[in-house]
Design a protein around this motif. Sequence first.
Motif, PDB file in Angstrom:
ATOM      1  N   ASP A   1      15.330 -10.237  32.788  1.00  0.00           N
ATOM      2  CA  ASP A   1      15.299  -8.794  33.029  1.00  0.00           C
ATOM      3  C   ASP A   1      15.241  -7.977  31.744  1.00  0.00           C
ATOM      4  OD1 ASP A   1      15.225  -9.070  35.785  1.00  0.00           O
ATOM      5  OD2 ASP A   1      17.401  -8.888  36.021  1.00  0.00           O
ATOM      6  N   ASP A   2      15.872  -8.456  30.676  1.00  0.00           N
ATOM      7  CA  ASP A   2      15.801  -7.728  29.400  1.00  0.00           C
ATOM      8  C   ASP A   2      14.368  -7.689  28.871  1.00  0.00           C
ATOM      9  OD1 ASP A   2      18.547  -7.225  29.391  1.00  0.00           O
ATOM     10  OD2 ASP A   2      18.997  -9.059  28.264  1.00  0.00           O
ATOM     11  N   VAL A   3      13.659  -8.796  29.000  1.00  0.00           N
ATOM     12  CA  VAL A   3      12.259  -8.848  28.554  1.00  0.00           C
ATOM     13  C   VAL A   3      11.399  -7.967  29.459  1.00  0.00           C
ATOM     14  CG1 VAL A   3      10.258 -10.344  28.170  1.00  0.00           C
ATOM     15  CG2 VAL A   3      12.548 -11.135  27.513  1.00  0.00           C
ATOM     16  N   LEU A   4      11.644  -8.003  30.745  1.00  0.00           N
ATOM     17  CA  LEU A   4      10.892  -7.139  31.671  1.00  0.00           C
ATOM     18  C   LEU A   4      11.037  -5.669  31.281  1.00  0.00           C
ATOM     19  CD1 LEU A   4      11.642  -8.874  35.084  1.00  0.00           C
ATOM     20  CD2 LEU A   4       9.408  -8.716  33.948  1.00  0.00           C
ATOM     21  N   ARG A   5      12.265  -5.258  30.976  1.00  0.00           N
ATOM     22  CA  ARG A   5      12.469  -3.861  30.533  1.00  0.00           C
ATOM     23  C   ARG A   5      11.722  -3.593  29.231  1.00  0.00           C
ATOM     24  NH1 ARG A   5      17.384  -4.767  32.902  1.00  0.00           N
ATOM     25  NH2 ARG A   5      18.354  -5.598  31.016  1.00  0.00           N
ATOM     26  N   GLU A   6      11.767  -4.541  28.321  1.00  0.00           N
ATOM     27  CA  GLU A   6      11.109  -4.388  27.012  1.00  0.00           C
ATOM     28  C   GLU A   6       9.604  -4.175  27.161  1.00  0.00           C
ATOM     29  OE1 GLU A   6      10.659  -4.154  22.883  1.00  0.00           O
ATOM     30  OE2 GLU A   6      12.549  -4.215  23.991  1.00  0.00           O
ATOM     31  N   ILE A   7       8.996  -4.837  28.129  1.00  0.00           N
ATOM     32  CA  ILE A   7       7.543  -4.712  28.303  1.00  0.00           C
ATOM     33  C   ILE A   7       7.167  -3.629  29.313  1.00  0.00           C
ATOM     34  CG2 ILE A   7       7.109  -7.070  27.526  1.00  0.00           C
ATOM     35  CD1 ILE A   7       6.614  -7.833  30.517  1.00  0.00           C
ATOM     36  N   GLY A   8       8.169  -2.904  29.810  1.00  0.00           N
ATOM     37  CA  GLY A   8       7.888  -1.765  30.681  1.00  0.00           C
ATOM     38  C   GLY A   8       7.596  -2.101  32.125  1.00  0.00           C
ATOM     39  N   ARG A   9       8.000  -3.276  32.574  1.00  0.00           N
ATOM     40  CA  ARG A   9       7.801  -3.638  33.977  1.00  0.00           C
ATOM     41  C   ARG A   9       8.858  -2.966  34.836  1.00  0.00           C
ATOM     42  NH1 ARG A   9       3.243  -6.908  35.366  1.00  0.00           N
ATOM     43  NH2 ARG A   9       2.304  -7.265  33.340  1.00  0.00           N
ATOM     44  N   LYS A  10       8.468  -2.630  36.060  1.00  0.00           N
ATOM     45  CA  LYS A  10       9.370  -1.906  36.954  1.00  0.00           C
ATOM     46  C   LYS A  10      10.122  -2.820  37.915  1.00  0.00           C
ATOM     47  CE  LYS A  10       6.597   2.337  37.099  1.00  0.00           C
ATOM     48  NZ  LYS A  10       6.394   2.746  35.897  1.00  0.00           N
ATOM     49  N   HIS A  11       9.855  -4.115  37.862  1.00  0.00           N
ATOM     50  CA  HIS A  11      10.548  -5.033  38.760  1.00  0.00           C
ATOM     51  C   HIS A  11      11.637  -5.797  38.011  1.00  0.00           C
ATOM     52  CE1 HIS A  11       7.525  -7.771  37.002  1.00  0.00           C
ATOM     53  NE2 HIS A  11       8.403  -8.718  37.257  1.00  0.00           N
ATOM     54  N   THR A  12      12.467  -6.471  38.799  1.00  0.00           N
ATOM     55  CA  THR A  12      13.532  -7.308  38.259  1.00  0.00           C
ATOM     56  C   THR A  12      13.333  -8.737  38.748  1.00  0.00           C
ATOM     57  OG1 THR A  12      14.928  -6.940  40.190  1.00  0.00           O
ATOM     58  CG2 THR A  12      15.185  -5.378  38.332  1.00  0.00           C
ATOM     59  N   THR A  13      14.089  -9.633  38.154  1.00  0.00           N
ATOM     60  CA  THR A  13      14.072 -11.021  38.619  1.00  0.00           C
ATOM     61  C   THR A  13      14.474 -11.084  40.088  1.00  0.00           C
ATOM     62  OG1 THR A  13      14.509 -11.880  36.417  1.00  0.00           O
ATOM     63  CG2 THR A  13      15.140 -13.287  38.269  1.00  0.00           C
ATOM     64  N   GLU A  14      15.501 -10.337  40.457  1.00  0.00           N
ATOM     65  CA  GLU A  14      15.969 -10.323  41.840  1.00  0.00           C
ATOM     66  C   GLU A  14      14.868  -9.873  42.801  1.00  0.00           C
ATOM     67  OE1 GLU A  14      19.358  -8.091  44.581  1.00  0.00           O
ATOM     68  OE2 GLU A  14      19.502  -7.967  42.407  1.00  0.00           O
ATOM     69  N   LEU A  15      14.110  -8.846  42.415  1.00  0.00           N
ATOM     70  CA  LEU A  15      13.018  -8.368  43.264  1.00  0.00           C
ATOM     71  C   LEU A  15      11.924  -9.427  43.385  1.00  0.00           C
ATOM     72  CD1 LEU A  15      11.980  -5.947  44.931  1.00  0.00           C
ATOM     73  CD2 LEU A  15      10.767  -5.205  42.870  1.00  0.00           C
ATOM     74  N   THR A  16      11.628 -10.124  42.298  1.00  0.00           N
ATOM     75  CA  THR A  16      10.629 -11.197  42.340  1.00  0.00           C
ATOM     76  C   THR A  16      11.035 -12.253  43.363  1.00  0.00           C
ATOM     77  OG1 THR A  16      10.001 -10.865  40.030  1.00  0.00           O
ATOM     78  CG2 THR A  16       9.479 -13.008  41.000  1.00  0.00           C
ATOM     79  N   VAL A  17      12.273 -12.683  43.300  1.00  0.00           N
ATOM     80  CA  VAL A  17      12.761 -13.709  44.230  1.00  0.00           C
ATOM     81  C   VAL A  17      12.709 -13.178  45.670  1.00  0.00           C
ATOM     82  CG1 VAL A  17      14.779 -15.076  44.909  1.00  0.00           C
ATOM     83  CG2 VAL A  17      14.162 -14.861  42.479  1.00  0.00           C
ATOM     84  N   GLU A  18      13.118 -11.923  45.851  1.00  0.00           N
ATOM     85  CA  GLU A  18      13.098 -11.314  47.188  1.00  0.00           C
ATOM     86  C   GLU A  18      11.684 -11.289  47.767  1.00  0.00           C
ATOM     87  OE1 GLU A  18      13.332  -6.756  48.631  1.00  0.00           O
ATOM     88  OE2 GLU A  18      15.047  -7.434  47.434  1.00  0.00           O
ATOM     89  N   LYS A  19      10.688 -10.886  46.973  1.00  0.00           N
ATOM     90  CA  LYS A  19       9.309 -10.803  47.466  1.00  0.00           C
ATOM     91  C   LYS A  19       8.723 -12.190  47.683  1.00  0.00           C
ATOM     92  CE  LYS A  19       9.467  -6.371  47.415  1.00  0.00           C
ATOM     93  NZ  LYS A  19       9.304  -5.509  48.563  1.00  0.00           N
TER      94      LYS A  19
END
Length: 161
Positions: free
Chosen positions: A94-112
């Motif tokens: 999630d820290d890397v996702l925020r760094e690259i400006g993505r709007k999703h989280t690891t939890e959302l990925t697993v949920e989808k």
Amino acid sequence: MEKLCEEIEFTGKKAKENNLVLTTVYWGGGTPTTLDADQLDKVLTAIEDNFDLSQCQEYTVEAGRPDTITQEKLEVLKRHGVNRISINPQTFNDDVLREIGRKHTTELTVEKYQLARKLGFDSINMDLIAGLPTDTFESFRNSVDSAIALGAENITVHTLA
């Protein structure tokens, strides 16, 4: 949307004139699920109406970014015979996702991912990117291990250039 469907119709006519039959459809290179469900339905219908899909063995749509995936959109894909999707976490950090400006989280990925499985998608690809800003070897290894643990049939690894 109108121009895209016109281009699909034109290309379908050329395919028919040349006796070409699709065995694979791949719709991606972006994130088609940024379209709403009605728009997805319109494009998928245009493909069905203009191409012979009777011998299509793999029909892939990049669902792409988990924050663009909804149950309604997945149901549209399923209804049109899409049998492989790509859900692209890029990383499970999630820290890397925020760094690259993505709007999703690891939890959302697993949920989808779990939603797609529940709706009957039995071939799911996951894209990961090696070398993202602030990512580490251990974090990237965790991303690969996470995609494997979920049961993704395919994992595509891109390198950041």
